[in-house]
Design an enzyme around this catalytic site. Structure first.
Site, PDB file in Angstrom:
ATOM      1  N   GLY A  48       0.873  -1.180   0.000  1.00 39.10           N
ATOM      2  CA  GLY A  48       0.000   0.000   0.000  1.00 39.10           C
ATOM      3  C   GLY A  48       0.895   1.210   0.000  1.00 39.10           C
ATOM      4  N   CYS A  80       6.117  -5.478   0.279  1.00 43.31           N
ATOM      5  CA  CYS A  80       6.191  -4.175  -0.394  1.00 43.31           C
ATOM      6  C   CYS A  80       6.203  -3.038   0.637  1.00 43.31           C
ATOM      7  CB  CYS A  80       5.086  -4.059  -1.425  1.00 43.31           C
ATOM      8  SG  CYS A  80       5.476  -2.858  -2.684  1.00 43.31           S
ATOM      9  N   ARG A 112      12.820   3.060  -1.480  1.00 39.06           N
ATOM     10  CA  ARG A 112      11.449   3.074  -1.998  1.00 39.06           C
ATOM     11  C   ARG A 112      11.456   3.411  -3.485  1.00 39.06           C
ATOM     12  NH1 ARG A 112       7.837   6.867   1.743  1.00 39.06           N
ATOM     13  NH2 ARG A 112       6.242   6.210   0.260  1.00 39.06           N
ATOM     14  N   HIS A 180       4.486  -8.778  -4.317  1.00 37.70           N
ATOM     15  CA  HIS A 180       3.106  -8.962  -3.831  1.00 37.70           C
ATOM     16  C   HIS A 180       2.637 -10.402  -3.966  1.00 37.70           C
ATOM     17  CE1 HIS A 180       1.856  -4.705  -3.294  1.00 37.70           C
ATOM     18  NE2 HIS A 180       2.879  -4.507  -4.100  1.00 37.70           N
ATOM     19  N   GLU A 182       0.197 -11.773  -2.695  1.00 43.45           N
ATOM     20  CA  GLU A 182      -1.273 -11.827  -2.698  1.00 43.45           C
ATOM     21  C   GLU A 182      -1.855 -11.631  -4.090  1.00 43.45           C
ATOM     22  OE1 GLU A 182       0.591  -9.387  -1.895  1.00 43.45           O
ATOM     23  OE2 GLU A 182      -0.359  -7.460  -2.300  1.00 43.45           O
TER      24      GLU A 182
HETATM   25  N1  GLN Z   1       5.789   2.672  -3.215  1.00 40.94           N
HETATM   26  C1  GLN Z   1       5.035   2.315  -2.046  1.00 40.94           C
HETATM   27  C2  GLN Z   1       5.690   2.913  -0.806  1.00 40.94           C
HETATM   28  O1  GLN Z   1       6.793   3.373  -0.886  1.00 40.94           O
HETATM   29  C3  GLN Z   1       4.965   0.818  -1.876  1.00 40.94           C
HETATM   30  C4  GLN Z   1       4.207   0.235  -3.039  1.00 40.94           C
HETATM   31  C5  GLN Z   1       3.443  -0.989  -2.718  1.00 40.94           C
HETATM   32  O2  GLN Z   1       3.267  -1.370  -1.541  1.00 40.94           O
HETATM   33  N2  GLN Z   1       2.903  -1.582  -3.740  1.00 40.94           N
HETATM   34  O3  GLN Z   1       5.098   2.927   0.237  1.00 40.94           O
END
Ligand code: GLN
Length: 199
Positions: A48, A80, A112, A180, A182
């Site tokens: 997220g 993630c 990130r 991911h 999921e």
């Molecule tokens: N780019 C998001 C972050 O830095 C992470 C992306 C993801 O969870 N799909 O929080």
């Protein structure tokens, strides 16, 4: 039956709940407050927006509750954004140090958006040490760029422009995954997490 909590404050927690239910033999709990953590045998922190998930976990007191459980050996998989939250050191590829609220549980450094923004999202097979070949979906994914002390990188992804980047790391009961599980239909990372509950 193994009880698995999924942190459910923001991000794609519903997909994790569904994927875990499809595995079978697992009771899944959506974790919105510290009391939802009672009796869980393992925990998933979803993807997220890591800044948002981190802030909401702090507001709800979930951060300190999860840190206590992690220190007492609860198996936790952060995927993630969840992997970002587990890291002790976090920077953004473009803006540098983020100063965002973190759980700071794993001796790993994470960048990130290491592969660029949304249009750089991709799916590929990677090899995860101790797990095997895994179908991995990367969405605005971070990369694990360093691991020290007891933390160990267990998977890499080779990207046409970013190069070879860490995609998963383990440190005792903690598992950081930059993709991911999921979304791929590949259940191996969940099975790996569940195997940690039996150690
Ligand atoms: N780019 C998001 C972050 O830095 C992470 C992306 C993801 O969870 N799909 O929080």
């Amino acid at each position: 039956m193994v009880r698995v909590g999924v942190v459910a404050v923001q991000g794609d927690f519903l997909e994790h709940v569904q994927a875990l239910r499809e595995l079978g033999g697992v009771e899944v709990v959506a974790v919105k407050s510290p009391r939802d953590l009672s009796g869980v045998d393992a925990l998933v922190i979803p993807g997220g927006e890591s800044t948002t998930i981190g802030s909401l976990m702090r507001v709800k007191g979930l951060d300190s509750a999860i840190i206590d459980l992690a220190e007492s050996g609860l198996p936790i998989m952060g995927t993630c954004a969840g992997a970002i939250l587990l890291a002790k050191r976090v920077a953004d590829r473009v803006v540098g140090e983020t100063g965002q609220p973190l759980l700071s549980l794993m001796d790993i450094a994470v960048v990130r958006n290491a592969f660029g923004r949304q249009r750089e999202s991709f799916t590929t097979d990677i090899y995860v040490d101790g797990v095997g070949k895994v179908r991995a979906v990367f969405i605005r994914a971070p990369a694990i760029v360093d691991a020290w002390s007891e933390a160990r990188v267990i998977a890499y992804v080779d990207h046409y422009s970013a190069g070879k980047m860490g995609a998963a790391a383990v440190e005792r009961n903690l598992l950081a995954v930059t993709f991911h599980p999921e979304l791929s239909g590949d259940t191996k990372m969940y099975e790996y997490l569940l195997s940690m509950t039996r150690r």
